[in-house]
Enzyme design. Structure first.
Site: not given
Length: 300
Positions: A50, A92
């Site tokens: 991740h 992100h």
């Protein structure tokens, strides 16, 4: 008669609603094993890092990607956004504060300005040399050593008018990029644009996105779009948050033809429970723990 029926039946209805709501907790707490045993023998699952190995190095940096590759992951999941001068970076958040020493919106800065920021010290001072990478820099580093899932974040902004096409152009430049790079997004517009521009590029439409509220995702989004998803072969994966899963729910998703990749269990106990529930892969910040589990299972 109707009023009496509702009065007497309401406790039963409430009981079943409560069981449905707390089903994942019941499975995790009382039913699902947290031990490696023979039931997991031969079990195949994908290890997905991740934002790179983001529990071991600052997320979405070259250090995190290199660490994930060293561990031997099957895939790296990363996120992309546009800069003010329309360069694609790996990042992100919509804003800079959480993972850099900058402030404000990402797309208000040029690439050169963003490259001046420290993207690693927030995690640990030893990573002070880490900068925000471009998608080209990240893919050049990975270079097909594992698969890459590029998560396109939605932005209602003029900078994103040709975002999908520009990503496809980057993939085309990578050696055998069609084979190991996958574009994915919760927002179907990007996937459709990418597929229309070049149908050789692997794409995935995620019905349940990382930024969705878990319970809303499972109870509303899944049921509303399930029929449509079955008609589109690019809608093949669900990635619900692990607290929303039970063995029964994973079975139902599989029965409808979906793969299940859950995020982001970060402890050994939670990972083992997800494997016992039958998930196809785990998206985690600590792929090193999951790799150790794989080795234990293969040794059974």
């Amino acid at each position: 008669m109707t009023k009496k029926f509702l009065l007497y039946s309401s406790p039963v209805v409430l009981m079943f609603m409560s069981i449905a709501l707390f089903e994942p907790w019941i499975y995790r707490t009382f039913i699902t094993s947290s031990e490696i045993n023979e039931r997991l023998k031969g079990e195949h699952f994908d290890i997905i890092a991740h934002k790179g190995a983001s529990g071991l190095a600052p997320e979405n940096t070259l250090a995190a990607f290199e660490k994930a590759i060293e561990i031997g992951v099957d895939m790296i999941e990363l996120d992309v956004r546009n800069t003010g001068d329309e360069e694609i970076i790996v990042f992100h958040d919509e804003t800079l504060e959480r993972t850099t020493n900058g402030t404000g919106l990402v797309h208000d800065y040029t690439l050169a300005e963003l490259k001046e920021l420290d993207a690693g010290s927030w995690f640990d001072p030893k990573f002070s040399d880490q900068k925000i990478p471009t998608i080209k820099e990240a893919l050049d580093l990975i270079n097909g050593r594992c698969k890459v899932l590029i998560e396109i974040k939605h932005m209602d902004h003029p900078h994103y008018h040709d975002f999908a096409e520009k990503l496809v152009d980057v993939i085309r430049e990578e050696p055998n990029g069609y084979e190991w790079i996958i574009l994915q997004s919760y927002d179907v517009e990007y996937i459709e644009e990418a597929h229309k521009y070049d149908d050789h590029v692997q794409t995935k439409k995620l019905m349940i996105g990382e930024d969705s509220a878990p319970l809303i995702s499972f109870y509303v989004e899944t049921k509303m779009h399930l029929g449509r998803a079955k008609e589109d072969d690019r809608m093949k994966a669900l990635n619900p948050e692990f607290h929303t899963l039970s063995t029964r729910r994973v079975f139902r998703m599989h029965a409808r033809g979906f793969e299940v990749y859950t995020y982001a269990p970060n402890t050994r106990e939670d990972m083992v429970k997800m494997l016992h529930m039958g998930v196809d892969g785990i998206i985690t910040d600590y792929p090193n723990i999951l790799m150790d589990l794989r080795n234990e299972i293969e040794a059974l």
